[in-house]
Every structure is written in C-alpha cells, then in structure tokens.
Write an enzyme that holds these catalytic residues in place. Structure first.
Site, PDB file in Angstrom:
ATOM      1  N   CYS A  77     -11.080   2.728   0.510  1.00  0.00           N
ATOM      2  CA  CYS A  77      -9.662   3.021   0.709  1.00  0.00           C
ATOM      3  C   CYS A  77      -9.245   2.187   1.913  1.00  0.00           C
ATOM      4  CB  CYS A  77      -9.451   4.507   0.992  1.00  0.00           C
ATOM      5  SG  CYS A  77      -7.770   4.928   1.513  1.00  0.00           S
TER       6      CYS A  77
ATOM      7  N   ASP B 162       0.881  -1.172   0.000  1.00  0.00           N
ATOM      8  CA  ASP B 162       0.000   0.000   0.000  1.00  0.00           C
ATOM      9  C   ASP B 162       0.921   1.225   0.000  1.00  0.00           C
ATOM     10  OD1 ASP B 162      -2.365   1.607   0.332  1.00  0.00           O
ATOM     11  OD2 ASP B 162      -1.893   1.812   2.448  1.00  0.00           O
ATOM     12  N   SER B 163       0.310   2.403  -0.085  1.00  0.00           N
ATOM     13  CA  SER B 163       1.114   3.622   0.011  1.00  0.00           C
ATOM     14  C   SER B 163       1.634   3.846   1.429  1.00  0.00           C
ATOM     15  CB  SER B 163       0.260   4.826  -0.406  1.00  0.00           C
ATOM     16  OG  SER B 163      -0.859   4.923   0.451  1.00  0.00           O
TER      17      SER B 163
ATOM     18  N   CYS C   1      -4.391  -1.634  -1.751  1.00  0.00           N
ATOM     19  CA  CYS C   1      -4.607  -0.204  -1.957  1.00  0.00           C
ATOM     20  C   CYS C   1      -5.618  -0.051  -3.083  1.00  0.00           C
ATOM     21  CB  CYS C   1      -3.279   0.439  -2.346  1.00  0.00           C
ATOM     22  SG  CYS C   1      -3.427   2.142  -2.888  1.00  0.00           S
TER      23      CYS C   1
ATOM     24  N   HIS D 271      -7.152   2.604   4.089  1.00  0.00           N
ATOM     25  CA  HIS D 271      -6.898   3.355   5.315  1.00  0.00           C
ATOM     26  C   HIS D 271      -8.166   3.499   6.166  1.00  0.00           C
ATOM     27  CE1 HIS D 271      -3.175   4.622   3.357  1.00  0.00           C
ATOM     28  NE2 HIS D 271      -2.807   5.296   4.435  1.00  0.00           N
TER      29      HIS D 271
ATOM     30  N   GLU E 209      -2.457   8.969   8.090  1.00  0.00           N
ATOM     31  CA  GLU E 209      -0.989   8.810   8.092  1.00  0.00           C
ATOM     32  C   GLU E 209      -0.348   9.719   9.140  1.00  0.00           C
ATOM     33  OE1 GLU E 209       1.135   6.742   6.591  1.00  0.00           O
ATOM     34  OE2 GLU E 209      -0.380   5.703   5.404  1.00  0.00           O
TER      35      GLU E 209
HETATM   36  N1  DGL Z   1      -4.799   3.057   1.092  1.00  0.00           N
HETATM   37  C1  DGL Z   1      -4.924   3.615  -0.202  1.00  0.00           C
HETATM   38  C2  DGL Z   1      -6.146   3.286  -0.964  1.00  0.00           C
HETATM   39  O1  DGL Z   1      -6.773   2.298  -0.624  1.00  0.00           O
HETATM   40  C3  DGL Z   1      -4.177   4.824  -0.586  1.00  0.00           C
HETATM   41  C4  DGL Z   1      -4.427   6.110   0.067  1.00  0.00           C
HETATM   42  C5  DGL Z   1      -3.500   7.125  -0.560  1.00  0.00           C
HETATM   43  O2  DGL Z   1      -2.284   6.904  -0.497  1.00  0.00           O
HETATM   44  O3  DGL Z   1      -4.000   8.088  -1.149  1.00  0.00           O
HETATM   45  O4  DGL Z   1      -6.496   3.938  -1.903  1.00  0.00           O
END
Ligand code: DGL
Length: 279
Positions: A198, A26-27, A89, A200, A168
C-alpha cells in the site's frame, strides 16, 4: 516489427509532448511517496497529483466503485494534458484490467507490477510477507503474480485495513501506529522480506522496521515505480528536459493532506480542492 506494447503506447501518445506533465493519483497521501520517488529520479518532470480524499479508504470499496473513480480521475488527468498516468495506489492497481486500461486513453504505470518484477528476481527471498488493504489482498494480485514466476516462494498475506486511515489521520509515527502494526504483524514470523503493498505504508517504515527487526527486507513502491516510469518515458521518447510547477488536487481538502504534501514538496505548492463527484 514493433511489439504490441510499443504500438499500443505509440497510439496512446500520438499527440503527447515530452514536457507534458505526468499524472499521479491515489486515494490520499499515500501516492505522495511515489510522486516523491519520481521527482527524485526524474527532477525535470512536471507532476499533476490527484488525491481522492473524498473516497478514501479505497481499500474497503467495491471493485466497481474503485473502477469508476479511476475512470473519472484518468479523464481529469487526460484533460490536463498528461502524457502518462501513474496509478500510485495498490487498491486501484489491483482492479485494472484491459478494458479499463483501454478506456484510460493514456499509457499507465501501476504500482504492483514493478514491485513483483523486482521481488521475483531476488532468489534469496523464499518466505515473503505482503500487507495491504482488503481490496489488494482479496485481489491476490501479489500472490498470483509472484507464485506464477516463483512457485518456490511461500507467501504470507495479510489485510491491514486500518493502516491507511491511521496515516490519513496523521498518526503515522508513534504509539497509535505501533499498536495497530504490532497487532497486524503478530504471527508473520521468519519472513525474508515484507512487501508494503500500500503506497501509504512507506510512511510507517521506521515503525515497521522496529517491529520486524533488521533481518527482514522491506520492499516498497517509490523507487522501483520511479524506475519503471523512467523506462516507460524513454520507450515513448517522452522524457522531459524542463520542469514546470507541480500541481496538487484533492477531492476533499484535509489538514493532513496539506501538511504531508508540504512535507514532501515544500511549503509553496499549488494545492486545489476539486471534487469529481456529481452532486
Ligand atoms: N494508498 C492506497 C493503496 O496503495 C490506498 C489506501 C486506501 O485508500 O485504502 O492501496
């Protein structure tokens, strides 16, 4: 006769062994929610996690940039002997296509398809909200796939670009998250379900629940993706019977990543900073 999918899988796993690790990326910290779901369902699997913190947020990057991050991370994970890659992600999952999947040289599970499959099966859901990054919402990955299977569904999609950065920075609980979420969710009314598009966002689930109330079904990736990983491993005949220590890599080590990784996987985890950029 073997299906195209199982032939493609067997070509990509010719040399893999069941005890090989699963690569998850993931990011940043978001994919930890998915990694933790996989660990819960498949405790014998070893994970190699890559958090591309150097390039987050992915959601505001171009398709082209995200595709090149995916290519580099996949090579990194393949070099470490992974048997499968989980694109944990949504922003990255939304830019996958056949060309990139072929380049990735390992079987891939993304986070969008398993969620869509579980959503379209539930006939009680008529009005569904989706929140995600700009990249994910712009790609229309959720709406196109859901509409194709369920034209009767009404979709409310909204980009919520600040949320991943808020998380984050460690503000996944409390006033900051509540304020930002209230603004974003304003007007998303009468939903039967809300897709947290997402990885996150499961970290914000309690706050989202407080805002939308108890009647809205909250749908996120960790459990359904873990189930999809399990069935892919069974199909490839690569289910592990013995786990080694998980390994965590980040392209830019942040305190929050360290804290979150320890929260999910314990304080003694192996965490290494490893940039994939050419400087
Ligand atoms: N966790 C990510 C997603 O599901 C990325 C969030 C990001 O880095 O913008 O899109």
């Amino acid at each position: 006769m073997r299906s195209r999918r199982s032939l493609a899988l067997s070509n990509k796993t010719k040399y893999a062994t069941a005890r090989a690790p699963i690569g998850v990326f993931d990011s940043g910290v978001g994919g930890l929610t998915v990694a933790s779901g996989i660990e819960g369902l498949l405790p014998q699997e070893t994970l190699i996690y890559f958090g591309d913190t150097e390039h987050l947020p992915y959601g505001d990057k171009s398709r082209h940039a995200i595709r090149s991050y995916i290519a580099n991370i996949s090579t990194f994970l393949a070099d470490r002997g992974c048997k499968l890659i989980v694109v944990a992600c949504n922003s990255a999952s939304s830019v996958l296509d056949d060309e990139l999947l072929q380049h990735m040289a390992l079987p891939v599970v993304n986070v969008i398809d398993p969620v869509v499959e579980s959503v379209v099966k539930n006939k009680d859901l008529r009005r569904i909200g989706v929140i995600g990054t700009r990249r994910t919402v712009r790609s229309e990955a959720y709406s196109a796939k859901i509409k194709a299977a369920r034209p009767d569904v009404e979709l409310l999609e909204k980009a919520t670009p600040l949320l991943a950065s808020v998380i984050e920075e460690g503000f996944y609980d409390g006033e900051v998250a509540r304020l930002v979420l209230s603004k974003y969710l304003d007007g998303m009314d009468r939903m039967d379900a809300l897709i947290l598009g997402c990885t996150h966002y499961p970290l914000l689930k309690n706050t989202i629940r407080e805002i939308v109330g108890d009647d809205v079904l909250l749908i996120d990736a960790p459990d359904v993706v873990a189930t999809s990983v399990k069935s892919t491993l069974i199909q490839m005949d690569l289910v592990s019977d013995q786990r080694e220590d998980h390994q965590f890599f980040v392209s830019d080590l942040t305190e929050n990543f360290q804290e979150m990784a320890r929260l999910f996987f314990g304080s003694s985890i192996a965490l290494t900073e490893h940039s994939l950029s050419e400087h």
